[in-house]
Design an enzyme around this catalytic site. Structure first.
Site, PDB file in Angstrom:
ATOM      1  N   LYS A  42     -17.023  -0.066  26.336  1.00 56.76           N
ATOM      2  CA  LYS A  42     -15.623  -0.147  26.784  1.00 56.76           C
ATOM      3  C   LYS A  42     -14.679   0.264  25.647  1.00 56.76           C
ATOM      4  CE  LYS A  42     -15.486  -5.035  25.518  1.00 56.76           C
ATOM      5  NZ  LYS A  42     -15.674  -6.398  26.025  1.00 56.76           N
ATOM      6  N   ARG A 140     -11.333 -16.796  32.123  1.00 56.77           N
ATOM      7  CA  ARG A 140     -10.606 -15.517  32.251  1.00 56.77           C
ATOM      8  C   ARG A 140     -10.962 -14.965  33.633  1.00 56.77           C
ATOM      9  NH1 ARG A 140     -12.111 -12.048  26.942  1.00 56.77           N
ATOM     10  NH2 ARG A 140     -13.591 -11.360  28.514  1.00 56.77           N
ATOM     11  N   HIS A 169     -19.768 -14.716  31.140  1.00 61.44           N
ATOM     12  CA  HIS A 169     -19.484 -14.294  29.760  1.00 61.44           C
ATOM     13  C   HIS A 169     -19.253 -15.553  28.918  1.00 61.44           C
ATOM     14  CE1 HIS A 169     -18.490 -11.375  26.734  1.00 61.44           C
ATOM     15  NE2 HIS A 169     -17.184 -11.519  26.773  1.00 61.44           N
ATOM     16  N   ARG A 224     -25.981  -7.933  26.972  1.00 63.79           N
ATOM     17  CA  ARG A 224     -24.821  -7.030  26.979  1.00 63.79           C
ATOM     18  C   ARG A 224     -24.175  -6.950  25.590  1.00 63.79           C
ATOM     19  NH1 ARG A 224     -23.106 -10.629  31.019  1.00 63.79           N
ATOM     20  NH2 ARG A 224     -21.328 -11.071  29.673  1.00 63.79           N
ATOM     21  N   TYR A 265       7.930   1.591  -1.102  1.00 60.90           N
ATOM     22  CA  TYR A 265       9.116   0.909  -0.582  1.00 60.90           C
ATOM     23  C   TYR A 265       9.234  -0.523  -1.089  1.00 60.90           C
ATOM     24  CZ  TYR A 265       9.603   4.638   2.912  1.00 60.90           C
ATOM     25  OH  TYR A 265       9.768   5.836   3.549  1.00 60.90           O
ATOM     26  N   CYS A 312       2.676   2.555   3.678  1.00 61.20           N
ATOM     27  CA  CYS A 312       3.762   3.217   4.418  1.00 61.20           C
ATOM     28  C   CYS A 312       3.230   3.766   5.737  1.00 61.20           C
ATOM     29  CB  CYS A 312       4.347   4.349   3.584  1.00 61.20           C
ATOM     30  SG  CYS A 312       4.888   3.805   1.946  1.00 61.20           S
ATOM     31  N   ASP A 314       2.753   6.858   6.523  1.00 64.83           N
ATOM     32  CA  ASP A 314       1.900   8.032   6.361  1.00 64.83           C
ATOM     33  C   ASP A 314       1.132   8.063   5.049  1.00 64.83           C
ATOM     34  OD1 ASP A 314       3.234   9.196   8.682  1.00 64.83           O
ATOM     35  OD2 ASP A 314       4.932   9.476   7.309  1.00 64.83           O
TER      36      ASP A 314
HETATM   37  C1  LIG Z   1     -16.898  -6.942  25.543  1.00 61.76           C
HETATM   38  C2  LIG Z   1     -17.882  -7.601  26.416  1.00 61.76           C
HETATM   39  C3  LIG Z   1     -19.217  -7.754  26.007  1.00 61.76           C
HETATM   40  C4  LIG Z   1     -19.685  -7.416  24.609  1.00 61.76           C
HETATM   41  O1  LIG Z   1     -19.215  -8.405  23.725  1.00 61.76           O
HETATM   42  P1  LIG Z   1     -19.548  -8.320  22.150  1.00 61.76           P
HETATM   43  O2  LIG Z   1     -19.014  -9.569  21.595  1.00 61.76           O
HETATM   44  O3  LIG Z   1     -18.812  -7.108  21.662  1.00 61.76           O
HETATM   45  O4  LIG Z   1     -21.005  -8.172  22.051  1.00 61.76           O
HETATM   46  C5  LIG Z   1     -20.131  -8.257  26.915  1.00 61.76           C
HETATM   47  N1  LIG Z   1     -19.727  -8.618  28.154  1.00 61.76           N
HETATM   48  C6  LIG Z   1     -18.456  -8.516  28.568  1.00 61.76           C
HETATM   49  C7  LIG Z   1     -18.074  -8.950  29.920  1.00 61.76           C
HETATM   50  C8  LIG Z   1     -17.484  -8.026  27.707  1.00 61.76           C
HETATM   51  O5  LIG Z   1     -16.214  -7.935  28.119  1.00 61.76           O
END
Ligand SMILES: *Cc1c(COP(=O)(O)O)cnc(C)c1O
Length: 376
Positions: A42, A140, A169, A224, A265, A312, A314
């Protein structure tokens, strides 16, 4: 017209061999538990380039890919990548039809989402492959536990929907031993049992990078990992991961200043001796956080040297003492850290964020991205 070569001021070099090796390590851990690996690409592959990261991950043994939106997933399909692919979070008015037609699995967290996916399936004549997401405590996306029994029943009854997986998750897997991990695992088990009672036989997936590394009991059918495939370690214990991204620039000008002269700066830094400064043409518009002013080093000429004065838009200025770096010499802002140079993690720790945000923030028009290690 002849094309003029345009040397990059700001360069993100992505080592695809590192991604491949990181995924090989993670997928070997997953395979020990009988799980496959869904590499998460992602946000443009956490700033590394989604398509290139995906191809390197597949070479390293990933068998699935995960993207946030259907748009991100469709871009991978358009690039010719045809492995199983999951997307999970879209705008409310997103049409799922193009995703279903491209063979993309979609996540469903609510009855309303299920209705939209199933309508798209009916319209396209394609069966929808759905991963039902249970909220086990992150609060979430994901379906709340009280709505879950109804969601699994409706999903099981949808004629055009195949429930491929139940998933969730984790909130604090990067703190191994955190009590929320087992609590979420228990809620996940309950949700899976209810799906089975509703007549479904889905896969399960729960583990992010941290849980892939530390909780083999939570690998289930697929892991994942995201951040770890890019070589950044989310857990406290050391792991054999190699950061894939090196952020660099070069010296465009050197000058000698006298003791008592100040830099950049606000004149926040004053030389306490005569010294040589090197000007490097990257700044906060290239992803160098301004809050690192006076708090960062670069790797230049085989050693660390401090950036002095403010960052800065740039440019930044490096104090080289009595050394005279060559104009054109490479300056590494962050990289693998192997030789003792700075890392994305070090930037993150210094400014109170996580390395995820640092590397993801490197995806910007002024940063030129190049790839190495494609065949290693
Ligand atoms: C981003 C994400 C992951 C991966 O998480 P990491 O901490 O980068 O390994 C896995 N599952 C879902 C749903 C995520 O949004």
């Amino acid at each position: 017209m002849t094309a003029h070569p345009r040397p990059a001021r700001a360069l993100a070099t992505v080592d695809l061999g590192a991604i491949r090796r990181n995924v090989a390590l993670l997928s070997a851990r997953a395979a020990e538990s009988g799980a496959g690996t869904m590499a998460i690409v992602k946000a443009d592959g956490y700033g590394h380039g989604a398509e290139q990261a995906a191809r390197a991950a597949l070479r390293g043994g990933a068998t699935w890919l995960g993207a946030c939106s259907t748009a991100e997933a469709l871009a991978l399909r358009e690039a010719g990548i045809d492995v199983p692919l999951l997307s999970w979070l879209d705008a409310v008015d997103t049409d799922f039809a193009p995703a279903l037609e491209a063979g993309i699995d979609v996540s469903v967290s609510s009855a309303a989402e299920l209705a939209r996916v199933s309508a798209a399936a009916a319209r396209t004549g394609r069966r929808a492959r759905v991963h039902l997401k249970i909220d086990t405590g992150l609060s979430r996306n994901g379906c709340p536990a009280e709505l879950w029994p109804a969601l699994v029943k409706s999903a099981a009854a949808e004629p055009d929907v195949d429930v491929v997986a139940v998933w969730s998750h984790l909130a604090a897997a990067d703190e191994p031993g955190h009590p929320s991990i087992d609590r979420q695992a228990a809620r996940f088990a309950d949700a899976y049992a209810l799906a089975r009672e509703a007549g479904l036989n889905p896969m399960r997936h729960l583990a992010n990078s941290a849980a892939t590394l530390t909780r083999p009991d939570l690998h289930f059918d697929l892991v994942r990992p995201g951040i770890a495939i890019y070589g950044l370690n989310p857990v406290p214990q050391p792991e054999q991961l190699t950061p894939a991204m090196t952020f660099s620039s070069h010296v465009v000008l050197t000058k000698r200043i006298a003791a008592g002269e100040s830099v950049s700066y606000g004149l926040t830094w004053t030389a306490d001796r005569d010294t040589t400064l090197a000007l490097v043409p990257v700044g906060y518009a290239d992803g160098v956080p301004r809050t690192l002013s006076g708090r960062m080093d670069v790797w230049l000429g085989g050693r660390r040297r401090p950036v002095v004065g403010r960052v800065c838009m740039d440019q930044i200025v490096v104090d080289c003492g009595d050394d005279e770096p060559q104009v054109g010499a490479e300056v590494v802002l962050f990289g693998t850290g192997a030789e003792g140079g700075p890392t994305a993690r070090e930037w993150a720790d210094e400014i109170g964020t996580i390395d995820y945000e640092i590397v993801t923030g490197m995806y910007r028009p002024r940063v030129h991205r190049v790839y190495t290690g494609a065949d290693s």
